[in-house]
Scaffold this motif. Structure first.
Motif, PDB file in Angstrom:
ATOM      1  N   GLU A  46       0.992  -1.021   0.178  1.00 37.56           N
ATOM      2  CA  GLU A  46       0.061   0.107  -0.070  1.00 37.56           C
ATOM      3  C   GLU A  46       0.900   1.365   0.134  1.00 37.56           C
ATOM      4  OE1 GLU A  46      -3.812   2.081   1.890  1.00 37.56           O
ATOM      5  OE2 GLU A  46      -2.670   0.553   3.391  1.00 37.56           O
ATOM      6  N   THR A  47       0.576   2.087  -1.002  1.00 38.51           N
ATOM      7  CA  THR A  47       1.369   3.310  -1.000  1.00 38.51           C
ATOM      8  C   THR A  47       0.403   4.545  -1.325  1.00 38.51           C
ATOM      9  OG1 THR A  47       1.555   3.146  -3.605  1.00 38.51           O
ATOM     10  CG2 THR A  47       3.336   2.208  -2.210  1.00 38.51           C
ATOM     11  N   GLU A  48       0.876   5.785  -1.206  1.00 39.23           N
ATOM     12  CA  GLU A  48       0.133   6.818  -1.302  1.00 39.23           C
ATOM     13  C   GLU A  48      -0.090   7.246  -2.601  1.00 39.23           C
ATOM     14  OE1 GLU A  48       1.494   9.815   1.283  1.00 39.23           O
ATOM     15  OE2 GLU A  48       1.255   9.034   3.151  1.00 39.23           O
ATOM     16  N   ILE A  75      -0.067  -8.085 -11.981  1.00 42.25           N
ATOM     17  CA  ILE A  75      -0.182  -6.945 -11.043  1.00 42.25           C
ATOM     18  C   ILE A  75      -1.999  -6.733 -11.019  1.00 42.25           C
ATOM     19  CG2 ILE A  75       0.112  -4.886 -10.770  1.00 42.25           C
ATOM     20  CD1 ILE A  75       2.500  -4.936 -12.341  1.00 42.25           C
ATOM     21  N   ASN A  76      -2.554  -6.695  -9.694  1.00 44.88           N
ATOM     22  CA  ASN A  76      -3.623  -5.969  -9.670  1.00 44.88           C
ATOM     23  C   ASN A  76      -3.659  -4.669  -8.678  1.00 44.88           C
ATOM     24  OD1 ASN A  76      -3.766  -9.223  -9.522  1.00 44.88           O
ATOM     25  ND2 ASN A  76      -5.875  -8.662 -10.165  1.00 44.88           N
ATOM     26  N   ILE A  77      -4.339  -3.851  -9.291  1.00 41.27           N
ATOM     27  CA  ILE A  77      -4.248  -2.680  -8.605  1.00 41.27           C
ATOM     28  C   ILE A  77      -5.730  -1.832  -8.113  1.00 41.27           C
ATOM     29  CG2 ILE A  77      -3.604   0.073  -8.851  1.00 41.27           C
ATOM     30  CD1 ILE A  77      -1.535  -0.803 -10.704  1.00 41.27           C
ATOM     31  N   ASP A  78      -5.596  -1.528  -6.930  1.00 43.47           N
ATOM     32  CA  ASP A  78      -7.050  -0.925  -6.541  1.00 43.47           C
ATOM     33  C   ASP A  78      -6.597   0.412  -5.834  1.00 43.47           C
ATOM     34  OD1 ASP A  78      -9.323   0.239  -5.072  1.00 43.47           O
ATOM     35  OD2 ASP A  78      -9.446  -1.526  -3.736  1.00 43.47           O
ATOM     36  N   ALA A  79      -6.892   1.661  -6.768  1.00 50.80           N
ATOM     37  CA  ALA A  79      -6.548   2.969  -6.200  1.00 50.80           C
ATOM     38  C   ALA A  79      -7.767   3.630  -5.854  1.00 50.80           C
ATOM     39  CB  ALA A  79      -5.819   3.761  -7.535  1.00 50.80           C
ATOM     40  N   ARG A  80      -7.736   4.598  -4.582  1.00 51.29           N
ATOM     41  CA  ARG A  80      -8.888   5.079  -4.238  1.00 51.29           C
ATOM     42  C   ARG A  80      -8.330   6.281  -3.484  1.00 51.29           C
ATOM     43  NH1 ARG A  80     -13.511   2.561  -0.081  1.00 51.29           N
ATOM     44  NH2 ARG A  80     -14.613   4.272   0.076  1.00 51.29           N
ATOM     45  N   ARG A  86      -5.980   1.174   4.150  1.00 53.17           N
ATOM     46  CA  ARG A  86      -7.190   0.133   3.625  1.00 53.17           C
ATOM     47  C   ARG A  86      -6.519  -1.248   3.691  1.00 53.17           C
ATOM     48  NH1 ARG A  86      -9.207   0.798  -1.667  1.00 53.17           N
ATOM     49  NH2 ARG A  86      -7.331   1.101  -2.391  1.00 53.17           N
ATOM     50  N   MET A  87      -5.185  -1.609   3.687  1.00 46.70           N
ATOM     51  CA  MET A  87      -4.920  -2.918   3.605  1.00 46.70           C
ATOM     52  C   MET A  87      -5.428  -3.682   4.679  1.00 46.70           C
ATOM     53  SD  MET A  87      -1.287  -4.738   2.603  1.00 46.70           S
ATOM     54  CE  MET A  87      -0.269  -3.187   3.414  1.00 46.70           C
ATOM     55  N   ASP A  88      -5.604  -2.790   5.882  1.00 43.66           N
ATOM     56  CA  ASP A  88      -6.189  -3.538   7.093  1.00 43.66           C
ATOM     57  C   ASP A  88      -7.657  -3.388   7.111  1.00 43.66           C
ATOM     58  OD1 ASP A  88      -3.749  -4.627   8.017  1.00 43.66           O
ATOM     59  OD2 ASP A  88      -3.383  -2.846   8.934  1.00 43.66           O
ATOM     60  N   ILE A  91      -9.978  -5.750   5.222  1.00 45.54           N
ATOM     61  CA  ILE A  91     -10.090  -7.208   5.772  1.00 45.54           C
ATOM     62  C   ILE A  91     -11.010  -7.200   7.006  1.00 45.54           C
ATOM     63  CG2 ILE A  91      -8.713  -8.834   6.750  1.00 45.54           C
ATOM     64  CD1 ILE A  91      -6.282  -8.379   5.157  1.00 45.54           C
ATOM     65  N   SER A  92     -10.921  -6.022   7.804  1.00 45.23           N
ATOM     66  CA  SER A  92     -11.641  -6.177   8.967  1.00 45.23           C
ATOM     67  C   SER A  92     -13.200  -5.837   8.644  1.00 45.23           C
ATOM     68  CB  SER A  92     -11.030  -4.656   9.784  1.00 45.23           C
ATOM     69  OG  SER A  92     -10.001  -4.941  10.332  1.00 45.23           O
ATOM     70  N   SER A  93     -13.539  -4.852   7.632  1.00 42.58           N
ATOM     71  CA  SER A  93     -14.956  -5.068   7.077  1.00 42.58           C
ATOM     72  C   SER A  93     -15.362  -6.257   6.748  1.00 42.58           C
ATOM     73  CB  SER A  93     -14.768  -3.951   5.947  1.00 42.58           C
ATOM     74  OG  SER A  93     -15.964  -3.830   5.512  1.00 42.58           O
ATOM     75  N   ILE A  94     -14.731  -7.180   6.081  1.00 47.24           N
ATOM     76  CA  ILE A  94     -15.327  -8.348   5.608  1.00 47.24           C
ATOM     77  C   ILE A  94     -15.396  -9.188   6.839  1.00 47.24           C
ATOM     78  CG2 ILE A  94     -14.863 -10.353   4.245  1.00 47.24           C
ATOM     79  CD1 ILE A  94     -15.680  -8.005   2.553  1.00 47.24           C
ATOM     80  N   GLU A  95     -14.233  -9.346   7.807  1.00 48.17           N
ATOM     81  CA  GLU A  95     -14.580 -10.054   8.953  1.00 48.17           C
ATOM     82  C   GLU A  95     -15.516  -9.810   9.777  1.00 48.17           C
ATOM     83  OE1 GLU A  95     -10.505  -9.920  10.488  1.00 48.17           O
ATOM     84  OE2 GLU A  95      -9.796 -11.379   9.303  1.00 48.17           O
TER      85      GLU A  95
END
Length: 103
Positions: A46-48, A75-80, A86-88, A91-95
């Motif tokens: 995860e980068t800025e 490579i798969n990219i999700d930019a928002r 968001r990496m954490d 996952i927390s949202s789904i769990e």
């Protein structure tokens, strides 16, 4: 901005086990200070910025390039737009929703 980039990169001409090559890339990522998580099929960083994320992939390639005649990468990219972390949080949202039925 938060850029999540999941990638796998490894030589295809070094036999069935390439962990010794992948570990060189992970050493670089760990030392770079970029947030990352190793998973069974690749590594998520995860980068800025998009540029920073793609630079990590390019540097990973440059580590392997002198060691192999052929290198494979995905490579798969999700930019928002918004804050990093968001990496954490993804996952927390789904769990938090597992076992809850919201139809």
């Amino acid at each position: 901005m938060s850029v999540l980039l999941n990638f796998a990169i490894f030589p295809t001409d070094k036999g069935a086990s390439v962990s010794q090559y992948v570990s060189k890339v992970l050493d670089f990522i760990r030392d770079s200070g970029v947030s990352y998580r190793l998973n069974p099929m690749g590594t998520t960083i995860e980068t800025e910025t998009m540029q920073e994320a793609l630079e990590v992939v390019n540097k990973a390639y440059l580590i392997l390039e002198p060691l192999a005649d052929r290198i494979y990468a995905t490579i798969n990219i999700d930019a928002r737009k918004g804050p990093i972390g968001r990496m954490d949080s993804k996952i927390s949202s789904i769990e938090n929703k597992i076992g809850k039925v919201n139809l």
